[in-house]
Every structure is written in C-alpha cells, then in structure tokens.
Motif scaffolding. Structure first.
Motif, PDB file in Angstrom:
ATOM      1  N   HIS A  22       0.851  -1.192   0.000  1.00 27.72           N
ATOM      2  CA  HIS A  22       0.000   0.000   0.000  1.00 27.72           C
ATOM      3  C   HIS A  22       0.884   1.239   0.000  1.00 27.72           C
ATOM      4  O   HIS A  22       2.076   1.175   0.314  1.00 27.72           O
ATOM      5  N   ALA A  23       0.287   2.361  -0.382  1.00 26.10           N
ATOM      6  CA  ALA A  23       0.992   3.643  -0.372  1.00 26.10           C
ATOM      7  C   ALA A  23      -0.010   4.754  -0.090  1.00 26.10           C
ATOM      8  O   ALA A  23      -1.127   4.748  -0.605  1.00 26.10           O
ATOM      9  N   PHE A  24       0.399   5.677   0.738  1.00 25.93           N
ATOM     10  CA  PHE A  24      -0.393   6.861   1.076  1.00 25.93           C
ATOM     11  C   PHE A  24       0.496   8.071   0.835  1.00 25.93           C
ATOM     12  O   PHE A  24       1.660   8.076   1.241  1.00 25.93           O
ATOM     13  N   THR A  25      -0.019   9.077   0.148  1.00 26.54           N
ATOM     14  CA  THR A  25       0.747  10.318  -0.006  1.00 26.54           C
ATOM     15  C   THR A  25      -0.136  11.501   0.314  1.00 26.54           C
ATOM     16  O   THR A  25      -1.353  11.480   0.139  1.00 26.54           O
ATOM     17  N   TRP A  26       0.516  12.531   0.781  1.00 26.96           N
ATOM     18  CA  TRP A  26      -0.137  13.788   1.127  1.00 26.96           C
ATOM     19  C   TRP A  26       0.750  14.887   0.575  1.00 26.96           C
ATOM     20  O   TRP A  26       1.930  14.978   0.951  1.00 26.96           O
ATOM     21  N   VAL A  27       0.250  15.693  -0.341  1.00 28.98           N
ATOM     22  CA  VAL A  27       1.019  16.789  -0.942  1.00 28.98           C
ATOM     23  C   VAL A  27       0.408  18.100  -0.482  1.00 28.98           C
ATOM     24  O   VAL A  27      -0.778  18.361  -0.714  1.00 28.98           O
ATOM     25  N   LEU A  28       1.221  18.918   0.176  1.00 31.32           N
ATOM     26  CA  LEU A  28       0.810  20.260   0.585  1.00 31.32           C
ATOM     27  C   LEU A  28       1.463  21.260  -0.353  1.00 31.32           C
ATOM     28  O   LEU A  28       2.668  21.220  -0.577  1.00 31.32           O
ATOM     29  N   GLU A  29       0.671  22.145  -0.895  1.00 26.57           N
ATOM     30  CA  GLU A  29       1.154  23.185  -1.812  1.00 26.57           C
ATOM     31  C   GLU A  29       1.155  24.513  -1.068  1.00 26.57           C
ATOM     32  O   GLU A  29       0.178  24.857  -0.399  1.00 26.57           O
ATOM     33  N   PHE A  30       2.256  25.245  -1.179  1.00 26.08           N
ATOM     34  CA  PHE A  30       2.409  26.536  -0.512  1.00 26.08           C
ATOM     35  C   PHE A  30       2.574  27.638  -1.543  1.00 26.08           C
ATOM     36  O   PHE A  30       2.902  27.374  -2.697  1.00 26.08           O
ATOM     37  N   GLU A  31       2.372  28.867  -1.118  1.00 27.96           N
ATOM     38  CA  GLU A  31       2.488  30.008  -2.040  1.00 27.96           C
ATOM     39  C   GLU A  31       3.916  30.258  -2.489  1.00 27.96           C
ATOM     40  O   GLU A  31       4.145  30.849  -3.535  1.00 27.96           O
ATOM     41  N   SER A  32       4.902  29.813  -1.690  1.00 27.12           N
ATOM     42  CA  SER A  32       6.304  30.047  -2.034  1.00 27.12           C
ATOM     43  C   SER A  32       7.169  28.953  -1.425  1.00 27.12           C
ATOM     44  O   SER A  32       6.725  28.206  -0.547  1.00 27.12           O
ATOM     45  N   GLU A  33       8.410  28.881  -1.882  1.00 26.05           N
ATOM     46  CA  GLU A  33       9.356  27.929  -1.300  1.00 26.05           C
ATOM     47  C   GLU A  33       9.634  28.282   0.157  1.00 26.05           C
ATOM     48  O   GLU A  33       9.745  27.396   1.005  1.00 26.05           O
ATOM     49  N   THR A  54       8.817  12.570   5.024  1.00 25.50           N
ATOM     50  CA  THR A  54       8.344  13.846   4.496  1.00 25.50           C
ATOM     51  C   THR A  54       9.543  14.602   3.953  1.00 25.50           C
ATOM     52  O   THR A  54      10.633  14.541   4.521  1.00 25.50           O
ATOM     53  N   TRP A  55       9.338  15.308   2.846  1.00 29.76           N
ATOM     54  CA  TRP A  55      10.388  16.152   2.299  1.00 29.76           C
ATOM     55  C   TRP A  55       9.761  17.380   1.672  1.00 29.76           C
ATOM     56  O   TRP A  55       8.578  17.434   1.411  1.00 29.76           O
ATOM     57  N   GLN A  56      10.616  18.377   1.443  1.00 28.51           N
ATOM     58  CA  GLN A  56      10.173  19.642   0.857  1.00 28.51           C
ATOM     59  C   GLN A  56      10.913  19.845  -0.455  1.00 28.51           C
ATOM     60  O   GLN A  56      12.119  19.626  -0.542  1.00 28.51           O
ATOM     61  N   ARG A  57      10.168  20.213  -1.494  1.00 31.19           N
ATOM     62  CA  ARG A  57      10.766  20.528  -2.800  1.00 31.19           C
ATOM     63  C   ARG A  57      10.014  21.731  -3.349  1.00 31.19           C
ATOM     64  O   ARG A  57       8.793  21.696  -3.495  1.00 31.19           O
ATOM     65  N   ASN A  58      10.739  22.799  -3.616  1.00 30.95           N
ATOM     66  CA  ASN A  58      10.154  24.047  -4.113  1.00 30.95           C
ATOM     67  C   ASN A  58       8.995  24.452  -3.207  1.00 30.95           C
ATOM     68  O   ASN A  58       9.175  24.524  -2.009  1.00 30.95           O
ATOM     69  N   GLY A  59       7.814  24.693  -3.739  1.00 32.88           N
ATOM     70  CA  GLY A  59       6.686  25.143  -2.937  1.00 32.88           C
ATOM     71  C   GLY A  59       5.818  24.010  -2.406  1.00 32.88           C
ATOM     72  O   GLY A  59       4.646  24.223  -2.102  1.00 32.88           O
ATOM     73  N   PHE A  60       6.367  22.805  -2.286  1.00 28.70           N
ATOM     74  CA  PHE A  60       5.598  21.639  -1.853  1.00 28.70           C
ATOM     75  C   PHE A  60       6.238  20.968  -0.650  1.00 28.70           C
ATOM     76  O   PHE A  60       7.457  20.930  -0.522  1.00 28.70           O
ATOM     77  N   VAL A  61       5.399  20.400   0.201  1.00 28.29           N
ATOM     78  CA  VAL A  61       5.829  19.475   1.242  1.00 28.29           C
ATOM     79  C   VAL A  61       5.104  18.173   0.927  1.00 28.29           C
ATOM     80  O   VAL A  61       3.886  18.153   0.775  1.00 28.29           O
TER      81      VAL A  61
END
Length: 184
Positions: A84-95, A147-154
C-alpha cells in the motif's frame, strides 16, 4: 445564482479547478499509478482533503491533495493489507512558506542512517526512513515513511512495498515537484 455558486464551489472542491478543467499543482505532483508496482489500485477516498485556496489549510498550505493505493480495491480498508501507499502533498504560495511548513510538520531532524534514514538526493529538508517489515509475507517487502520539501511543496509518503519500488515512487513525485517549481 446561488445554485450556480454552490455548483462552482463543489466542482472546485471535487476536481481542483473552478471550471473542472485540469489538475491543481498538488494533484499533478501526487503519487500516480505508474509510479507503483503493477497491480496496485487507487483507493477511492470518500472526501479528498484538498484545499480551497484559503488560509485554513494545514501548516499554512494553500492546497492539499491525498492519494491512497493498495494491492487491490478490496485491500483499501484500514488498516491496509499487503502492499500500500499513502501520499499527502501540501502546496504553498512560495518555497519559503514550504520550508516553514516542513519545519512545523516534521519538527526535529533526528533522522540518521542508524535509524533507517535514506539519502536519495531529496535535499536538506527531507526525513525518509525505510526498513524491513516484520512478519512480512512477501520477500523483500519493506516500509518507508517520510516527508520532504521541494520548491513550494511538502510531500509525505507512507508505504509498504519493496524499497526500490518505494524509492521509485518517491523520486518520481520529487521530479514532478521540481518541474512544477520550474513553471512546468
């Protein structure tokens, strides 16, 4: 008029687009079936915890998207069985906002190789641990959580499958987050 506004709000919530066209950047970055081993099926989520571009999202995110995959639609129950796999992508206004969101979400950086952490080139704001599942009925099955952060995403990934399969899924998501951050 009220019905039109309510219908537009529903379409925005259900599809990530006010007019129902296209995907949100968070949805484009999220886990795809092609990232996973053959045979895994996307689980229906009764309510996508995706945003409405407001300040009410977790950790200051402007948008969120969740995906869940399992060995089969019958394996989508909680707790999941098999792969199984679960993902959660949070989008932010800026890095800058994403870095702050990552630090608020993860807290300490106590992730070391001795604790099962992996270094897959995800940058300094990453905390991914993988290990072998105890009592696993499948040879080579392990679990990864991080969890990791790339550009405007966590991005968060939790999964049980082969470590190489989890690595492929994580790195594909990271590539899409990098491309989204480059305007692509």
């Amino acid at each position: 008029m009220v019905a039109l506004i309510l219908a537009g709000a529903y379409v925005s919530y259900a599809s990530g687009s006010l007019l129902g066209f296209g995907e949100s950047p968070a949805e484009r970055v999220s886990l795809k079936g092609s990232d996973l081993p053959p045979g895994m099926a996307q689980c229906h989520i009764s309510e996508h915890p995706q945003g409405k571009r407001g300040a009410t999202e977790p950790y200051g995110a402007t948008y969120a998207w969740t995906t869940v995959y399992a060995d089969s639609p019958n394996a989508c129950n909680l707790p999941p069985s098999g792969r199984h796999a679960f993902t959660w992508v949070l989008e932010f206004e800026s890095e800058t906002a994403a870095v702050a969101g990552y630090k608020a979400f993860v807290g300490s950086q106590d992730c070391t190789v001795a604790h099962g952490c992996v270094n897959w080139g995800l940058g300094q704001n990453s905390n991914i641990s993988c290990g072998t599942s105890q009592g696993s009925s499948r040879s080579g099955t392990g679990s990864c959580l991080g969890t990791w952060q790339r550009n405007g995403f966590v991005l968060t990934f939790a999964g049980s499958m082969g470590t190489d399969e989890a690595k492929k899924a994580i790195l594909n998501m990271d590539t899409r987050a990098h491309q989204q951050g480059q305007g692509g």
